[in-house]
Write a protein that holds these residues in place. Sequence first.
Motif, PDB file in Angstrom:
ATOM      1  N   GLY A   1       0.887  -1.172   0.049  1.00  0.00           N
ATOM      2  CA  GLY A   1      -0.083   0.000   0.000  1.00  0.00           C
ATOM      3  C   GLY A   1       0.732   1.181   0.211  1.00  0.00           C
ATOM      4  N   LEU A   2       1.902   1.172  -0.754  1.00  0.00           N
ATOM      5  CA  LEU A   2       2.978   2.398  -0.682  1.00  0.00           C
ATOM      6  C   LEU A   2       2.717   3.077  -2.180  1.00  0.00           C
ATOM      7  N   PRO A   3       3.035   4.553  -1.850  1.00  0.00           N
ATOM      8  CA  PRO A   3       3.022   5.057  -3.267  1.00  0.00           C
ATOM      9  C   PRO A   3       4.484   5.280  -3.639  1.00  0.00           C
ATOM     10  N   THR A   4       4.889   4.730  -4.749  1.00  0.00           N
ATOM     11  CA  THR A   4       6.020   4.681  -5.624  1.00  0.00           C
ATOM     12  C   THR A   4       6.215   5.533  -6.782  1.00  0.00           C
ATOM     13  N   VAL A   5       7.306   5.230  -7.502  1.00  0.00           N
ATOM     14  CA  VAL A   5       7.477   6.174  -8.748  1.00  0.00           C
ATOM     15  C   VAL A   5       7.442   4.711  -9.787  1.00  0.00           C
ATOM     16  N   ARG A   6       6.877   5.013 -10.930  1.00  0.00           N
ATOM     17  CA  ARG A   6       6.990   3.954 -11.945  1.00  0.00           C
ATOM     18  C   ARG A   6       7.209   4.696 -13.393  1.00  0.00           C
ATOM     19  N   ILE A   7       7.378   4.152 -14.269  1.00  0.00           N
ATOM     20  CA  ILE A   7       7.402   4.597 -15.784  1.00  0.00           C
ATOM     21  C   ILE A   7       6.032   4.474 -16.242  1.00  0.00           C
ATOM     22  N   SER A   8       5.349   5.722 -16.668  1.00  0.00           N
ATOM     23  CA  SER A   8       4.203   5.708 -17.167  1.00  0.00           C
ATOM     24  C   SER A   8       4.059   5.419 -18.710  1.00  0.00           C
ATOM     25  N   ARG A   9       5.029   5.903 -19.453  1.00  0.00           N
ATOM     26  CA  ARG A   9       5.185   5.385 -20.783  1.00  0.00           C
ATOM     27  C   ARG A   9       6.654   5.949 -21.346  1.00  0.00           C
ATOM     28  N   PHE A  10       7.189   5.354 -22.486  1.00  0.00           N
ATOM     29  CA  PHE A  10       7.996   5.583 -23.323  1.00  0.00           C
ATOM     30  C   PHE A  10       7.709   6.254 -24.625  1.00  0.00           C
ATOM     31  N   GLY A  11       8.258   7.436 -24.719  1.00  0.00           N
ATOM     32  CA  GLY A  11       7.761   8.074 -25.682  1.00  0.00           C
ATOM     33  C   GLY A  11       8.692   8.594 -26.718  1.00  0.00           C
ATOM     34  N   THR A  12       8.417   9.291 -28.000  1.00  0.00           N
ATOM     35  CA  THR A  12       9.509   9.786 -28.737  1.00  0.00           C
ATOM     36  C   THR A  12       9.330  11.451 -28.785  1.00  0.00           C
ATOM     37  N   ASP A  13      10.411  12.026 -29.089  1.00  0.00           N
ATOM     38  CA  ASP A  13      10.758  13.522 -29.099  1.00  0.00           C
ATOM     39  C   ASP A  13      10.243  13.888 -30.440  1.00  0.00           C
TER      40      ASP A  13
END
Length: 135
Positions: free
Chosen positions: A59-71
């Motif tokens: 039940g912890l807030p953490t960081v994750r990768i939401s998406r890989f994008g392109t410039d």
Amino acid sequence: MDLMKTMRISSAGMQVQSERLRVVAENLANADSTATEAGGEPYRRRTVTFAEGLDRELGLPTVRISRFGTDQSAFGREYDPGHPAADENGYVLMPNVNPVVEMVDMREAQRGYEANLSVIETTRMMLQKAIDLLR
């Protein structure tokens, strides 16, 4: 806060910074990768977007990768009429990778990784001290 939870949060931070470093390395490796035929696009810079995640087990807030994008910024152009990807005017599209920006991103990711590692090391030392006190 539970010290094990602290380690789990820092571990998630290290994982996303590690992935960010991988993407930066990929961008730097392809900084000169042009198209192989006329009219083709060269390598397009990749980006990483972070988001808040949830470790459901604790039940912890953490960081994750939401998406890989392109410039989507514009490609550079260089005059090289002998290149296989040159257009009718002799210009070749070059990747939109700026090595200076990539080095800054790499340094920032490295420092984020090191900060999370420091938290884990400090937490581990605190746990060890607590165990020593209980002996």
